[in-house]
Scaffold this motif. Structure first.
Motif, PDB file in Angstrom:
ATOM      1  N   MET A  32      30.413  66.843  69.156  1.00  0.00           N
ATOM      2  CA  MET A  32      31.681  65.984  70.300  1.00  0.00           C
ATOM      3  C   MET A  32      31.797  65.283  71.378  1.00  0.00           C
ATOM      4  O   MET A  32      31.288  64.459  72.050  1.00  0.00           O
ATOM      5  CB  MET A  32      31.970  65.420  69.182  1.00  0.00           C
ATOM      6  N   ALA A  33      31.462  66.583  72.205  1.00  0.00           N
ATOM      7  CA  ALA A  33      32.121  66.544  73.533  1.00  0.00           C
ATOM      8  C   ALA A  33      30.993  66.516  74.341  1.00  0.00           C
ATOM      9  O   ALA A  33      30.894  65.252  74.773  1.00  0.00           O
ATOM     10  CB  ALA A  33      33.062  67.836  73.359  1.00  0.00           C
ATOM     11  N   ILE A  34      29.754  66.949  74.100  1.00  0.00           N
ATOM     12  CA  ILE A  34      28.673  67.160  74.162  1.00  0.00           C
ATOM     13  C   ILE A  34      28.071  64.949  74.344  1.00  0.00           C
ATOM     14  O   ILE A  34      27.221  64.859  75.665  1.00  0.00           O
ATOM     15  CB  ILE A  34      27.600  68.003  73.995  1.00  0.00           C
ATOM     16  N   ALA A  35      28.369  64.819  73.483  1.00  0.00           N
ATOM     17  CA  ALA A  35      28.316  63.302  73.348  1.00  0.00           C
ATOM     18  C   ALA A  35      29.165  62.624  74.072  1.00  0.00           C
ATOM     19  O   ALA A  35      28.073  61.473  74.689  1.00  0.00           O
ATOM     20  CB  ALA A  35      28.288  62.983  71.743  1.00  0.00           C
ATOM     21  N   ASP A  36      29.829  62.208  74.387  1.00  0.00           N
ATOM     22  CA  ASP A  36      30.853  61.869  74.975  1.00  0.00           C
ATOM     23  C   ASP A  36      30.354  61.671  77.081  1.00  0.00           C
ATOM     24  O   ASP A  36      29.751  60.562  77.743  1.00  0.00           O
ATOM     25  CB  ASP A  36      32.108  62.485  75.382  1.00  0.00           C
ATOM     26  N   VAL A  37      30.317  62.846  76.924  1.00  0.00           N
ATOM     27  CA  VAL A  37      29.449  63.653  77.934  1.00  0.00           C
ATOM     28  C   VAL A  37      28.147  62.753  78.674  1.00  0.00           C
ATOM     29  O   VAL A  37      27.259  62.269  79.633  1.00  0.00           O
ATOM     30  CB  VAL A  37      28.792  64.913  78.693  1.00  0.00           C
ATOM     31  N   VAL A  38      27.241  63.233  77.856  1.00  0.00           N
ATOM     32  CA  VAL A  38      25.214  61.837  77.413  1.00  0.00           C
ATOM     33  C   VAL A  38      26.418  60.748  77.494  1.00  0.00           C
ATOM     34  O   VAL A  38      25.300  59.796  78.624  1.00  0.00           O
ATOM     35  CB  VAL A  38      24.793  62.081  76.530  1.00  0.00           C
ATOM     36  N   ARG A  39      26.984  59.884  76.849  1.00  0.00           N
ATOM     37  CA  ARG A  39      27.404  58.648  77.206  1.00  0.00           C
ATOM     38  C   ARG A  39      28.109  58.160  78.063  1.00  0.00           C
ATOM     39  O   ARG A  39      27.752  56.661  78.257  1.00  0.00           O
ATOM     40  CB  ARG A  39      28.475  57.576  75.631  1.00  0.00           C
ATOM     41  N   SER A  40      28.603  59.250  78.433  1.00  0.00           N
ATOM     42  CA  SER A  40      29.390  58.826  80.341  1.00  0.00           C
ATOM     43  C   SER A  40      28.042  59.209  81.584  1.00  0.00           C
ATOM     44  O   SER A  40      28.917  58.810  81.979  1.00  0.00           O
ATOM     45  CB  SER A  40      30.319  59.303  80.841  1.00  0.00           C
ATOM     46  N   ALA A  52      18.795  72.565  78.611  1.00  0.00           N
ATOM     47  CA  ALA A  52      18.339  71.387  78.257  1.00  0.00           C
ATOM     48  C   ALA A  52      18.366  70.239  79.592  1.00  0.00           C
ATOM     49  O   ALA A  52      19.173  69.242  79.812  1.00  0.00           O
ATOM     50  CB  ALA A  52      18.156  71.001  76.649  1.00  0.00           C
ATOM     51  N   ASP A  53      16.936  69.363  79.484  1.00  0.00           N
ATOM     52  CA  ASP A  53      16.555  68.224  79.533  1.00  0.00           C
ATOM     53  C   ASP A  53      17.586  66.642  78.216  1.00  0.00           C
ATOM     54  O   ASP A  53      17.957  67.519  77.446  1.00  0.00           O
ATOM     55  CB  ASP A  53      14.794  67.953  79.949  1.00  0.00           C
ATOM     56  N   ILE A  54      17.187  65.819  78.845  1.00  0.00           N
ATOM     57  CA  ILE A  54      18.573  64.966  77.980  1.00  0.00           C
ATOM     58  C   ILE A  54      18.348  64.624  76.725  1.00  0.00           C
ATOM     59  O   ILE A  54      18.440  64.262  75.757  1.00  0.00           O
ATOM     60  CB  ILE A  54      19.319  63.609  78.539  1.00  0.00           C
ATOM     61  N   ASP A  55      16.882  64.810  76.562  1.00  0.00           N
ATOM     62  CA  ASP A  55      16.326  64.185  75.107  1.00  0.00           C
ATOM     63  C   ASP A  55      16.817  65.470  74.354  1.00  0.00           C
ATOM     64  O   ASP A  55      16.826  65.942  73.272  1.00  0.00           O
ATOM     65  CB  ASP A  55      14.904  63.997  75.245  1.00  0.00           C
ATOM     66  N   GLU A  56      16.049  66.773  74.912  1.00  0.00           N
ATOM     67  CA  GLU A  56      16.667  68.359  73.733  1.00  0.00           C
ATOM     68  C   GLU A  56      17.713  68.070  73.721  1.00  0.00           C
ATOM     69  O   GLU A  56      18.509  68.444  72.401  1.00  0.00           O
ATOM     70  CB  GLU A  56      16.175  69.054  74.710  1.00  0.00           C
ATOM     71  N   ILE A  57      19.077  67.695  74.627  1.00  0.00           N
ATOM     72  CA  ILE A  57      20.519  67.854  74.601  1.00  0.00           C
ATOM     73  C   ILE A  57      20.823  66.649  73.292  1.00  0.00           C
ATOM     74  O   ILE A  57      21.528  67.404  72.429  1.00  0.00           O
ATOM     75  CB  ILE A  57      21.297  67.437  75.982  1.00  0.00           C
ATOM     76  N   VAL A  58      20.180  65.342  73.177  1.00  0.00           N
ATOM     77  CA  VAL A  58      20.678  64.737  72.223  1.00  0.00           C
ATOM     78  C   VAL A  58      19.640  64.999  70.785  1.00  0.00           C
ATOM     79  O   VAL A  58      20.401  64.840  70.233  1.00  0.00           O
ATOM     80  CB  VAL A  58      19.406  63.038  72.652  1.00  0.00           C
ATOM     81  N   SER A  59      19.196  65.709  70.715  1.00  0.00           N
ATOM     82  CA  SER A  59      18.476  66.206  70.070  1.00  0.00           C
ATOM     83  C   SER A  59      19.055  67.271  69.315  1.00  0.00           C
ATOM     84  O   SER A  59      19.454  67.744  68.064  1.00  0.00           O
ATOM     85  CB  SER A  59      16.728  66.773  69.583  1.00  0.00           C
ATOM     86  N   ILE A  60      19.558  68.021  69.824  1.00  0.00           N
ATOM     87  CA  ILE A  60      20.143  69.757  69.591  1.00  0.00           C
ATOM     88  C   ILE A  60      21.795  68.478  69.023  1.00  0.00           C
ATOM     89  O   ILE A  60      22.060  69.202  68.044  1.00  0.00           O
ATOM     90  CB  ILE A  60      20.951  70.241  71.050  1.00  0.00           C
ATOM     91  N   VAL A  61      22.753  68.180  69.566  1.00  0.00           N
ATOM     92  CA  VAL A  61      24.108  67.194  69.632  1.00  0.00           C
ATOM     93  C   VAL A  61      23.729  66.762  67.923  1.00  0.00           C
ATOM     94  O   VAL A  61      24.858  66.725  66.912  1.00  0.00           O
ATOM     95  CB  VAL A  61      23.860  65.925  70.564  1.00  0.00           C
ATOM     96  N   ASN A  62      22.953  65.611  68.095  1.00  0.00           N
ATOM     97  CA  ASN A  62      22.389  65.137  67.171  1.00  0.00           C
ATOM     98  C   ASN A  62      21.708  65.690  65.191  1.00  0.00           C
ATOM     99  O   ASN A  62      22.436  65.992  64.329  1.00  0.00           O
ATOM    100  CB  ASN A  62      21.028  64.497  66.793  1.00  0.00           C
ATOM    101  N   GLY A  63      21.595  66.943  65.199  1.00  0.00           N
ATOM    102  CA  GLY A  63      21.272  67.958  65.144  1.00  0.00           C
ATOM    103  C   GLY A  63      22.451  68.436  64.585  1.00  0.00           C
ATOM    104  O   GLY A  63      22.678  69.167  63.450  1.00  0.00           O
ATOM    105  N   LEU A  64      23.693  69.362  65.380  1.00  0.00           N
ATOM    106  CA  LEU A  64      24.725  69.733  64.726  1.00  0.00           C
ATOM    107  C   LEU A  64      25.462  68.863  63.685  1.00  0.00           C
ATOM    108  O   LEU A  64      25.783  69.468  63.465  1.00  0.00           O
ATOM    109  CB  LEU A  64      24.980  70.484  65.627  1.00  0.00           C
ATOM    110  N   LEU A  65      25.313  67.493  63.920  1.00  0.00           N
ATOM    111  CA  LEU A  65      26.306  66.447  63.736  1.00  0.00           C
ATOM    112  C   LEU A  65      25.948  66.439  62.123  1.00  0.00           C
ATOM    113  O   LEU A  65      26.893  66.305  61.135  1.00  0.00           O
ATOM    114  CB  LEU A  65      26.213  65.112  64.965  1.00  0.00           C
ATOM    115  N   ARG A  66      24.883  66.171  62.328  1.00  0.00           N
ATOM    116  CA  ARG A  66      23.662  65.980  61.507  1.00  0.00           C
ATOM    117  C   ARG A  66      24.077  66.530  59.804  1.00  0.00           C
ATOM    118  O   ARG A  66      23.996  67.179  59.248  1.00  0.00           O
ATOM    119  CB  ARG A  66      22.409  65.683  61.462  1.00  0.00           C
ATOM    120  N   GLU A  67      23.364  68.383  60.230  1.00  0.00           N
ATOM    121  CA  GLU A  67      23.785  69.722  59.840  1.00  0.00           C
ATOM    122  C   GLU A  67      25.265  69.878  59.148  1.00  0.00           C
ATOM    123  O   GLU A  67      25.314  70.424  58.224  1.00  0.00           O
ATOM    124  CB  GLU A  67      23.511  70.393  61.285  1.00  0.00           C
TER     125      GLU A  67
END
Ligand SMILES: [Zn+2]
Ligand SMILES: [Zn+2]
Length: 181
Positions: free
Chosen positions: A121-129, A70-85
């Motif tokens: 959580m790990a992908i969140a690190d990758v995005v932030r870096s 996915a592109d970064i926006d979809e990645i962020v939405s998957i990551v946030n979705g998983l964390l929220r869920e």
């Protein structure tokens, strides 16, 4: 080290989990296969050895695979979705003689939940870096495995399933064939 130790372990485990659902068929055919995966990736905490648990882990894979495509926006939405869920609440903890690291759900949460949240959580690190390019797919044309390139110079091209060797052998054969008069 590129990322924190727990992040790198989680990324490697997430890629391996995605790759159990590859072109070569089901890599988690039964509970024993999940047990082996659990041990190989040094999981700890709740592990039920049940069909329900196995099905939940299998069902997580397509969503995690998207993180590699996915592109970064979809990645962020998957990551946030998983964390929220899963109501992730990051806490530093220590267990089994490991140094302090982050857990965002309790250790008695279902295995698939912990796998999902660890990956997020790990992908969140990758995005932030700014390192999303390190989430790559294997360069071998016959392989759809994903990989995490943790090499210093971003030089990793092949997955762990022997594709590097296969590619080297084909390149060698091609050179020999070309050299023939
Ligand atoms: Zn832990
Ligand atoms: Zn491969």
């Amino acid at each position: 080290m590129l990322f924190a130790h727990d992040t790198e372990c989680s990324l490697i485990a997430a890629a391996a989990l995605v790759n159990t659902d590859g072109r070569d068929g089901e890599g988690l055919p039964d509970i024993a296969a999940l047990d082996a995966f659990y041990t190989a990736h040094s999981y700890s905490g709740r592990h039920e050895h049940t069909e329900v648990e196995l099905r939940a882990v299998r069902a997580l894979r397509p969503r995690l695979r998207r993180l590699w495509y996915a592109d970064i926006d979809e990645i962020v939405s998957i990551v946030n979705g998983l964390l929220r869920e899963h109501r992730a609440l990051p806490q530093l903890i220590t267990h089994d003689d490991e140094p302090y690291h982050l857990h965002a759900v309790p250790r008695d949460a279902p295995l698939a939940t912990r796998m999902a949240v660890e990956a997020a959580m790990a992908i969140a690190d990758v995005v932030r870096s700014g390192e999303l390019r390190r989430l790559r797919t294997c360069d071998h044309p016959d392989c759809d495995n994903v990989l995490v390139d943790l090499s210093k110079n971003r030089s990793r091209r092949f997955c762990d399933a022997g594709c590097g060797n296969r590619a080297a052998v084909s390149a060698y054969r091609a050179r020999k064939a070309a050299a023939r008069p």
